[in-house]
Design a protein around this motif. Structure first.
Motif, PDB file in Angstrom:
ATOM      1  N   GLY A   1       1.808   6.729  -6.716  1.00  0.00           N
ATOM      2  CA  GLY A   1       0.769   7.702  -7.052  1.00  0.00           C
ATOM      3  C   GLY A   1       1.243   9.123  -6.870  1.00  0.00           C
ATOM      4  N   LEU A   2       1.994   9.367  -5.797  1.00  0.00           N
ATOM      5  CA  LEU A   2       2.534  10.707  -5.562  1.00  0.00           C
ATOM      6  C   LEU A   2       3.538  11.106  -6.632  1.00  0.00           C
TER       7      LEU A   2
ATOM      8  N   GLN B   1       1.003   4.145  -2.854  1.00  0.00           N
ATOM      9  CA  GLN B   1       0.800   5.563  -2.546  1.00  0.00           C
ATOM     10  C   GLN B   1       1.982   6.404  -3.025  1.00  0.00           C
TER      11      GLN B   1
ATOM     12  N   THR C   1       0.838  -1.198   0.000  1.00  0.00           N
ATOM     13  CA  THR C   1       0.000   0.000   0.000  1.00  0.00           C
ATOM     14  C   THR C   1       0.871   1.245   0.000  1.00  0.00           C
TER      15      THR C   1
END
Length: 177
Positions: A138-139, A135, A131
């Motif tokens: 994605g950033l 994340q 996870t």
């Protein structure tokens, strides 16, 4: 177990403790074979290992490692769980303990830091390694998509302006005819 088997077991467990980042100690008193099989299956699915070991042998394997702080927890019927992803082990153990009151988390160690049962529970509430990686990805990707959108915006605005002029010219020629 004879002496050579015990030495091999201690050597294997010592190698595991040298490679892993997290060790969990739990009490498994009264668990049925089906319960232990289910727990092992869940641990394997999470990328962890669950092993019932004789306390004396486990203490010998822990000696000289960074996980020596868990040695006092090795009393009575105990089991060890470990993984390179500490959150996965903690989540699996806490979830299993919620559904089975005979499985009690005694504590553990994250590197040289000793953890009590509350520390294990807090660790289980953190997002998993996958996870966190998602994340982070994605950033990293978000600014790239924003930059692409900003770079495309002037081109699309120019195309709309040219399209409007073309429509206006086409309407003007239609009225003149």
């Amino acid at each position: 177990m004879d002496r050579t088997e015990k030495r091999e077991f201690i050597a294997q467990l010592s190698a595991v403790f040298a490679d892993t980042s997290f060790v969990l100690v739990a009490q498994n008193k009264g668990l049925t074979v089906a319960d232990v099989s289910e727990l092992r299956r869940r641990m394997r699915a999470a990328g962890a290992t669950y092993k019932v070991a004789k306390n004396r042998l486990a203490m010998l394997a822990l000696d000289g490692t960074r996980f020596q702080t868990v040695s006092p927890l090795l009393k009575g019927p105990t089991a060890l769980a470990w993984s390179t992803d500490p959150v996965a082990v903690a989540k699996t153990a806490v979830e299993f303990a919620r559904g089975n009151d005979k499985f009690v988390i005694l504590g553990g160690a994250l590197g040289t830091q000793a953890l009590n049962p509350d520390g294990i529970k807090a660790l289980s509430e953190l997002p998993s390694l996958e996870t966190l990686r998602a994340q982070l990805l994605g950033l990293i990707q978000t600014p790239a998509t924003r930059i692409a959108g900003v770079l495309q915006a002037p081109g699309s605005q120019l195309a709309r302006v040219f399209s409007a002029f073309a429509k206006k010219d086409a309407e003007g020629e239609a009225e003149a005819a």
